[in-house]
Scaffold this active site. Structure first.
Site, PDB file in Angstrom:
ATOM      1  N   ARG A  82       0.840  -1.206   0.000  1.00  0.00           N
ATOM      2  CA  ARG A  82       0.000   0.000   0.000  1.00  0.00           C
ATOM      3  C   ARG A  82       0.876   1.257   0.000  1.00  0.00           C
ATOM      4  O   ARG A  82       0.551   2.254  -0.636  1.00  0.00           O
ATOM      5  CB  ARG A  82      -0.924  -0.037   1.222  1.00  0.00           C
ATOM      6  CG  ARG A  82      -2.030   0.990   1.168  1.00  0.00           C
ATOM      7  CD  ARG A  82      -3.069   0.734   2.239  1.00  0.00           C
ATOM      8  NE  ARG A  82      -2.525   0.923   3.577  1.00  0.00           N
ATOM      9  CZ  ARG A  82      -3.173   0.606   4.697  1.00  0.00           C
ATOM     10  NH1 ARG A  82      -4.378   0.075   4.640  1.00  0.00           N
ATOM     11  NH2 ARG A  82      -2.631   0.815   5.879  1.00  0.00           N
ATOM     12  N   LYS A 184      -2.734   6.326   1.451  1.00  0.00           N
ATOM     13  CA  LYS A 184      -2.596   6.880   2.802  1.00  0.00           C
ATOM     14  C   LYS A 184      -1.742   8.153   2.736  1.00  0.00           C
ATOM     15  O   LYS A 184      -0.593   8.189   3.173  1.00  0.00           O
ATOM     16  CB  LYS A 184      -1.985   5.811   3.720  1.00  0.00           C
ATOM     17  CG  LYS A 184      -2.523   5.878   5.130  1.00  0.00           C
ATOM     18  CD  LYS A 184      -2.279   4.583   5.868  1.00  0.00           C
ATOM     19  CE  LYS A 184      -2.381   4.739   7.364  1.00  0.00           C
ATOM     20  NZ  LYS A 184      -3.668   5.206   7.878  1.00  0.00           N
ATOM     21  N   GLU A 220     -16.228   5.390   4.740  1.00  0.00           N
ATOM     22  CA  GLU A 220     -15.477   4.963   5.920  1.00  0.00           C
ATOM     23  C   GLU A 220     -15.438   6.108   6.915  1.00  0.00           C
ATOM     24  O   GLU A 220     -16.072   7.138   6.704  1.00  0.00           O
ATOM     25  CB  GLU A 220     -14.064   4.522   5.515  1.00  0.00           C
ATOM     26  CG  GLU A 220     -13.234   5.589   4.828  1.00  0.00           C
ATOM     27  CD  GLU A 220     -11.810   5.117   4.516  1.00  0.00           C
ATOM     28  OE1 GLU A 220     -11.262   4.308   5.252  1.00  0.00           O
ATOM     29  OE2 GLU A 220     -11.262   5.603   3.512  1.00  0.00           O
TER      30      GLU A 220
HETATM   31  N1  PLP Z   1      -9.236   3.909   6.669  1.00  0.00           N
HETATM   32  C1  PLP Z   1      -8.492   4.964   7.007  1.00  0.00           C
HETATM   33  C2  PLP Z   1      -8.868   6.298   6.472  1.00  0.00           C
HETATM   34  C3  PLP Z   1      -7.372   4.796   7.832  1.00  0.00           C
HETATM   35  O1  PLP Z   1      -6.620   5.837   8.175  1.00  0.00           O
HETATM   36  C4  PLP Z   1      -7.064   3.506   8.314  1.00  0.00           C
HETATM   37  C5  PLP Z   1      -5.892   3.291   9.151  1.00  0.00           C
HETATM   38  O2  PLP Z   1      -4.881   2.873   8.712  1.00  0.00           O
HETATM   39  C6  PLP Z   1      -7.883   2.442   7.941  1.00  0.00           C
HETATM   40  C7  PLP Z   1      -8.966   2.678   7.115  1.00  0.00           C
HETATM   41  C8  PLP Z   1      -7.588   1.052   8.396  1.00  0.00           C
HETATM   42  O3  PLP Z   1      -6.531   0.496   7.677  1.00  0.00           O
HETATM   43  P1  PLP Z   1      -5.603  -0.615   8.298  1.00  0.00           P
HETATM   44  O4  PLP Z   1      -6.477  -1.710   8.732  1.00  0.00           O
HETATM   45  O5  PLP Z   1      -4.717  -1.014   7.171  1.00  0.00           O
HETATM   46  O6  PLP Z   1      -4.868   0.013   9.422  1.00  0.00           O
HETATM   47  C1  COI Z   2      -4.038   3.367  11.712  1.00  0.00           C
HETATM   48  O1  COI Z   2      -4.983   2.700  12.095  1.00  0.00           O
HETATM   49  O2  COI Z   2      -2.885   2.930  11.686  1.00  0.00           O
HETATM   50  C2  COI Z   2      -4.224   4.724  11.247  1.00  0.00           C
HETATM   51  O3  COI Z   2      -3.376   5.212  10.576  1.00  0.00           O
HETATM   52  C3  COI Z   2      -5.463   5.428  11.629  1.00  0.00           C
HETATM   53  C4  COI Z   2      -5.254   6.713  12.346  1.00  0.00           C
HETATM   54  C5  COI Z   2      -4.554   6.573  13.660  1.00  0.00           C
HETATM   55  C6  COI Z   2      -4.611   7.741  11.471  1.00  0.00           C
END
Ligand code: PLP
Ligand code: COI
Length: 341
Positions: A82, A184, A220
């Site tokens: 990612r 991200k 989301e």
């Molecule tokens: N959506 C957003 C906008 C986020 O910032 C995050 C955090 O990382 C997620 C979803 C969840 O992603 P992950 O499960 O890869 O941490």
């Molecule tokens: C995460 O879950 O790692 C995120 O980046 C979400 C938030 C703390 C920015």
């Protein structure tokens, strides 16, 4: 290795500098070797791409102590992939996947004393990030970059344990069609600060963003994906190419289907359907799975049958299985757990 003397069970989700961070610089078209450093300060040009045009992206991961005392991390290869996509979309140099994983493991190892003990409820949060460090004044990509990995021990993202969070539908949009919602990028979070501060002032924990094009579909929150459970036990998650492809959500959908034998659907979810779900949760690295008690919109308040004081039964099963895998109590699917030795 002796652990630091911290009040592990009472940590909040906040930054605390640890002993080492990884740093590497991109200059003259290539990355240097990279090293661990004790220096927590960054010195860059006053005209750096990140300062002028927000050229930055990041990842979020965790390290865990397992029941039998090993230190592990969860699917770093997916974060590495990612991160490559984020870099490409922001015209930043890609930091290769294999080197990303290697640097993450090395940084965890160097900060082993900060990985919270098993059973404390805390974890070591890992934040890899890259930014344009070279000067730009015309709007263009920088030609120098820094990639760093910092770590910080953290407690739960949402306080209140298993009590469900209160969400409201945001009047603001998070991601444009064909924009940057699927990566991200730091800029996605900068623009979410105003709506989250307003939400907190009004007594809500998070915002639910709808699709910007039609404002009819669930996307989301500012930092997590949604999971819903129908009254007959199907696990449903919104499909959209303007949301972040959450590693946690993809893992939970796998757990639901292949370990728990549940029916799963990744599909568009209309806001009008939300009132009919039995359970709702938000999932992500920071959030793990946090139950949602209610969703407030201009049309009123939707209260889920489960979630006010406890997790619903399906979300609880998902939570127990995922954290069981991460903490070494349940055998992981192949390739999910990386041990730090
Ligand atoms: N959506 C957003 C906008 C986020 O910032 C995050 C955090 O990382 C997620 C979803 C969840 O992603 P992950 O499960 O890869 O941490
Ligand atoms: C995460 O879950 O790692 C995120 O980046 C979400 C938030 C703390 C920015």
């Amino acid at each position: 290795m002796e652990k630091k003397n911290l009040d592990w069970s009472n940590l909040s989700f906040a930054y605390m500098p640890t002993d080492y961070r990884f740093v590497t610089n991109f200059k003259d078209g290539k990355w240097d070797e990279g090293e661990l450093t004790k220096d927590d300060k960054v010195v860059i040009s006053e005209c750096a791409g990140v300062l002028q045009y927000s050229q930055s992206c990041f990842e979020g991961m965790k390290a865990y102590t397992t029941e039998d005392g090993r230190i592990v991390t969860f699917r770093p290869d997916l974060n590495a992939e990612r991160f490559e996509n984020s870099c490409r979309r922001l015209e930043m140099p890609v930091y290769p996947k294999e080197k990303f994983v290697e640097a993450v493991l090395k940084t965890i190892k160097a900060n082993e004393a900060y990985v919270p003990p098993y059973g404390s409820g805390a974890t070591l949060y890992i934040r890899p990030y890259m930014f344009g460090s070279g000067p730009v004044i015309g709007v263009k990509p920088a030609d120098e970059y820094q990639f760093r990995i910092l770590t910080t021990p953290v407690g739960p993202y949402f306080k209140g344990g298993m009590k469900g969070i209160k969400i409201r539908v945001s009047d603001y949009d998070r991601a444009a069609p064909r924009g940057t919602g699927h990566i991200k990028a730091g800029l996605n979070y900068a623009m979410s600060l105003y709506p989250i501060v307003k939400a907190h002032e009004d007594g809500f924990n998070e915002n639910m963003y709808l699709d910007a094009a039609t404002r009819t579909k669930v996307e989301e929150t500012g930092g997590a994906n949604f999971l819903f459970v129908t009254k007959d036990g199907t696990v449903v998650t919104p499909k959209s190419n303007t949301i972040l492809p959450s590693v946690t959500r993809r893992s939970l959908m796998y757990v639901a289907e292949h370990i728990l034998g549940l029916k799963t659907e990744e599909r568009e979810v209309y806001f009008t359907e939300v009132k009919d779900f039995a359970e709702c949760g938000v999932c992500g690295t920071a959030a793990v799975i946090s139950p949602v008690a209610s969703v407030t919109s201009k049309d009123g308040v939707i209260e889920f049958p489960y979630g006010k004081d406890e997790m619903g039964p399906t979300i609880k099963k998902l939570y127990d299985t995922l954290t069981g895998i991460q903490m070494g109590r349940i055998d992981p699917p192949e390739g999910w757990i990386y041990e730090i030795k």
